[in-house]
Scaffold this motif. Structure first.
Motif, PDB file in Angstrom:
ATOM      1  N   HIS A 191      47.871  39.553  54.368  1.00  0.00           N
ATOM      2  CA  HIS A 191      47.468  40.807  53.733  1.00  0.00           C
ATOM      3  C   HIS A 191      46.777  41.760  54.685  1.00  0.00           C
ATOM      4  O   HIS A 191      45.791  42.420  54.334  1.00  0.00           O
ATOM      5  N   GLY A 192      47.300  41.803  55.901  1.00  0.00           N
ATOM      6  CA  GLY A 192      46.819  42.785  56.859  1.00  0.00           C
ATOM      7  C   GLY A 192      45.349  42.665  57.210  1.00  0.00           C
ATOM      8  O   GLY A 192      44.707  43.653  57.587  1.00  0.00           O
ATOM      9  N   GLY A 193      44.819  41.451  57.101  1.00  0.00           N
ATOM     10  CA  GLY A 193      43.413  41.244  57.452  1.00  0.00           C
ATOM     11  C   GLY A 193      42.440  41.651  56.364  1.00  0.00           C
ATOM     12  O   GLY A 193      41.252  41.827  56.622  1.00  0.00           O
ATOM     13  N   HIS A 194      42.912  41.787  55.143  1.00  0.00           N
ATOM     14  CA  HIS A 194      42.024  42.172  54.047  1.00  0.00           C
ATOM     15  C   HIS A 194      41.549  40.984  53.209  1.00  0.00           C
ATOM     16  O   HIS A 194      40.948  41.171  52.152  1.00  0.00           O
ATOM     17  N   VAL A 195      41.846  39.765  53.669  1.00  0.00           N
ATOM     18  CA  VAL A 195      41.400  38.575  52.933  1.00  0.00           C
ATOM     19  C   VAL A 195      40.002  38.169  53.403  1.00  0.00           C
ATOM     20  O   VAL A 195      39.759  38.056  54.606  1.00  0.00           O
ATOM     21  N   VAL A 196      39.090  37.976  52.470  1.00  0.00           N
ATOM     22  CA  VAL A 196      37.741  37.506  52.791  1.00  0.00           C
ATOM     23  C   VAL A 196      37.554  36.128  52.167  1.00  0.00           C
ATOM     24  O   VAL A 196      37.873  35.926  50.999  1.00  0.00           O
ATOM     25  N   THR A 197      37.056  35.175  52.966  1.00  0.00           N
ATOM     26  CA  THR A 197      37.024  33.784  52.510  1.00  0.00           C
ATOM     27  C   THR A 197      35.607  33.257  52.287  1.00  0.00           C
ATOM     28  O   THR A 197      35.396  32.056  52.209  1.00  0.00           O
ATOM     29  N   PHE A 198      34.644  34.172  52.199  1.00  0.00           N
ATOM     30  CA  PHE A 198      33.277  33.722  51.881  1.00  0.00           C
ATOM     31  C   PHE A 198      32.789  34.451  50.634  1.00  0.00           C
ATOM     32  O   PHE A 198      33.464  35.358  50.131  1.00  0.00           O
ATOM     33  N   ALA A 199      31.646  34.027  50.132  1.00  0.00           N
ATOM     34  CA  ALA A 199      31.207  34.448  48.799  1.00  0.00           C
ATOM     35  C   ALA A 199      30.924  35.945  48.684  1.00  0.00           C
ATOM     36  O   ALA A 199      30.570  36.612  49.657  1.00  0.00           O
ATOM     37  N   GLY A 200      31.094  36.451  47.448  1.00  0.00           N
ATOM     38  CA  GLY A 200      30.759  37.832  47.158  1.00  0.00           C
ATOM     39  C   GLY A 200      31.854  38.593  46.426  1.00  0.00           C
ATOM     40  O   GLY A 200      31.668  39.736  46.039  1.00  0.00           O
ATOM     41  N   GLY A 201      32.984  37.945  46.184  1.00  0.00           N
ATOM     42  CA  GLY A 201      34.044  38.588  45.405  1.00  0.00           C
ATOM     43  C   GLY A 201      34.429  37.710  44.236  1.00  0.00           C
ATOM     44  O   GLY A 201      34.604  36.512  44.410  1.00  0.00           O
ATOM     45  N   MET A 202      34.538  38.297  43.069  1.00  0.00           N
ATOM     46  CA  MET A 202      34.884  37.524  41.873  1.00  0.00           C
ATOM     47  C   MET A 202      35.812  38.337  40.965  1.00  0.00           C
ATOM     48  O   MET A 202      35.586  39.530  40.755  1.00  0.00           O
ATOM     49  N   PRO A 203      36.810  37.660  40.391  1.00  0.00           N
ATOM     50  CA  PRO A 203      37.688  38.344  39.440  1.00  0.00           C
ATOM     51  C   PRO A 203      36.945  38.679  38.153  1.00  0.00           C
ATOM     52  O   PRO A 203      35.994  37.985  37.768  1.00  0.00           O
ATOM     53  N   ILE A 204      37.364  39.741  37.502  1.00  0.00           N
ATOM     54  CA  ILE A 204      36.810  40.149  36.209  1.00  0.00           C
ATOM     55  C   ILE A 204      37.860  39.828  35.151  1.00  0.00           C
ATOM     56  O   ILE A 204      38.966  40.353  35.196  1.00  0.00           O
ATOM     57  N   TYR A 205      37.492  38.953  34.229  1.00  0.00           N
ATOM     58  CA  TYR A 205      38.402  38.589  33.150  1.00  0.00           C
ATOM     59  C   TYR A 205      37.847  39.075  31.815  1.00  0.00           C
ATOM     60  O   TYR A 205      36.634  39.165  31.622  1.00  0.00           O
ATOM     61  N   SER A 206      38.751  39.379  30.901  1.00  0.00           N
ATOM     62  CA  SER A 206      38.352  39.621  29.518  1.00  0.00           C
ATOM     63  C   SER A 206      39.356  38.923  28.620  1.00  0.00           C
ATOM     64  O   SER A 206      40.558  39.185  28.715  1.00  0.00           O
ATOM     65  N   LYS A 207      38.880  38.018  27.794  1.00  0.00           N
ATOM     66  CA  LYS A 207      39.767  37.245  26.902  1.00  0.00           C
ATOM     67  C   LYS A 207      40.914  36.608  27.678  1.00  0.00           C
ATOM     68  O   LYS A 207      42.077  36.641  27.250  1.00  0.00           O
ATOM     69  N   GLY A 208      40.582  36.078  28.834  1.00  0.00           N
ATOM     70  CA  GLY A 208      41.585  35.359  29.613  1.00  0.00           C
ATOM     71  C   GLY A 208      42.522  36.220  30.439  1.00  0.00           C
ATOM     72  O   GLY A 208      43.356  35.708  31.170  1.00  0.00           O
ATOM     73  N   ARG A 209      42.386  37.534  30.336  1.00  0.00           N
ATOM     74  CA  ARG A 209      43.262  38.421  31.091  1.00  0.00           C
ATOM     75  C   ARG A 209      42.515  39.026  32.276  1.00  0.00           C
ATOM     76  O   ARG A 209      41.366  39.452  32.145  1.00  0.00           O
ATOM     77  N   LYS A 225      26.588  36.646  46.412  1.00  0.00           N
ATOM     78  CA  LYS A 225      27.114  35.917  45.260  1.00  0.00           C
ATOM     79  C   LYS A 225      26.222  36.104  44.026  1.00  0.00           C
ATOM     80  O   LYS A 225      26.719  36.304  42.914  1.00  0.00           O
ATOM     81  N   ALA A 226      24.916  36.060  44.245  1.00  0.00           N
ATOM     82  CA  ALA A 226      23.974  36.222  43.123  1.00  0.00           C
ATOM     83  C   ALA A 226      24.133  37.606  42.495  1.00  0.00           C
ATOM     84  O   ALA A 226      24.098  37.754  41.266  1.00  0.00           O
ATOM     85  N   VAL A 227      24.320  38.613  43.326  1.00  0.00           N
ATOM     86  CA  VAL A 227      24.498  39.976  42.814  1.00  0.00           C
ATOM     87  C   VAL A 227      25.842  40.090  42.083  1.00  0.00           C
ATOM     88  O   VAL A 227      25.953  40.735  41.043  1.00  0.00           O
ATOM     89  N   CYS A 228      26.843  39.434  42.624  1.00  0.00           N
ATOM     90  CA  CYS A 228      28.165  39.451  42.004  1.00  0.00           C
ATOM     91  C   CYS A 228      28.093  38.800  40.612  1.00  0.00           C
ATOM     92  O   CYS A 228      28.601  39.348  39.632  1.00  0.00           O
TER      93      CYS A 228
END
Lengths: 134, 134, 134, 134
Positions: free
Chosen positions: C88-106, C122-125
């Protein structure tokens, strides 16, 4: 309702049928409403330069929610959007062959077609979207 | 003999059948022997990050005429090809899911699969290529 | 249900509140399920290098539908996804601080946070996503 | 005096208020005097292609310390700066919607607006900067 496999395949099938009627091998790209590729086909004999162009036509139709040829006049030197064709890292296409896919007024994605003249590309694009109710 | 529509569709159909058996939505990309995309499908529900990875797996398999996982050990720090994974503008993938397509000993292109674990991706890739005689 | 202004603002407000409690200026990025930026804030005093990282953390969480730190072990040399960090052109980050946002499983999108230690990010996330029901 | 959270939020709030009065969902981007993104908002319903353009309008206004539309005539074929629109990796925008933010004669950053016609984008941009004394 998202852009489903069923819908993407129907669109590709109709577009390919029209391309065959015209006797022109084409590249057909379907992207979702975020510009993410959903399905793509390069027909036997289609020129390779059409791969990027068909995808970029689809991207352009999603970015601006309009058929690509609508950007042609507006980006002429001196027109109000002159320079728009330079944006998005060179992925904007301003001639015919890309159209947004709507369902019940909601943007689902876009179809991009490349391989023939702009008139042929547009005809194939329209054929791909014939059953869509926008 | 080039990578035809007929062959690309057969490969995608077999791969998709296997992915459905596994119950995992995947992205399937077929490229020709020059790395030019021939056909691509993102199955409903497949993660979007798999689009680029499936294509890059196919590219990698064409670039080096080998299954992508064969590059994994060789590109470990200290191994003989360490750094190869940085080449080609970051489009090299070194884990399983990409395989070259051969016919009668001649390279026709490659299939790249992404969406599951590397074992699942590999199984789908193998299923896509079952009828190929290499 | 898409990722609305209301939801994006609530997430940014909660995340910023937590960052202020920790006394660390941070960059907060919210993207939609296609990776398109929805809202972004660089708090006064946050380092500029965090702008790209917070966005890329959000992108990564959308691409792979997982918290970014889950990719850390799997991309170590010799692990099953070694090399994924190059995609992905160097846009992958492999340490903490990014999380998906789900609503009702979506999947609706993702939040990316950068500016402190990975634990602080991570705590702020997590604080930003407290009211989300996944 | 740098471009503070307080100022960025005030600018976004005023610009968004104007966009709502016009009934056009827009993307609003504020960058600092180094072109680093400070705050960004994509209003519900804004077209996705406006994200990159609003940011690039702000970048352009910082790069050249002028409203973006001032570059339109100068970059026409044959004009004195023809080709300028190609610089900066394609991030230069030459139509209205980007304006530098000054305070007491000093450049603090810029606001970029995209989503409507160039006249609407300009009106929203002006509204965002109403209280600035340049």
């Amino acid at each position: 309702e998202a852009l489903s496999d069923t819908l993407a395949e129907e669109i590709l099938r109709k577009a390919e049928k029209k391309a065959k009627e015209l006797g022109i091998p084409m590249v057909l790209s379907v992207v979702d409403d975020g510009g993410c590729l959903k399905a793509m086909k390069r027909m036997d004999g289609a020129i390779k330069g059409s791969v990027a162009i068909s995808r970029d036509k689809a991207l352009t139709a999603v970015y601006f929610q309009t058929a690509t040829e609508n950007l042609g006049k507006e980006t002429l030197p001196g027109a109000s959007l002159y320079g728009l064709e330079q944006t998005h890292g060179g992925h904007v296409v301003t001639f015919a062959g890309g159209m947004p896919i709507y369902s019940k007024g909601r943007l689902l994605g876009a179809l991009g077609v490349s391989g023939g003249t702009v008139e042929e590309d547009k005809a194939v694009c329209l054929a791909g979207l014939t059953s869509m109710k926008d």
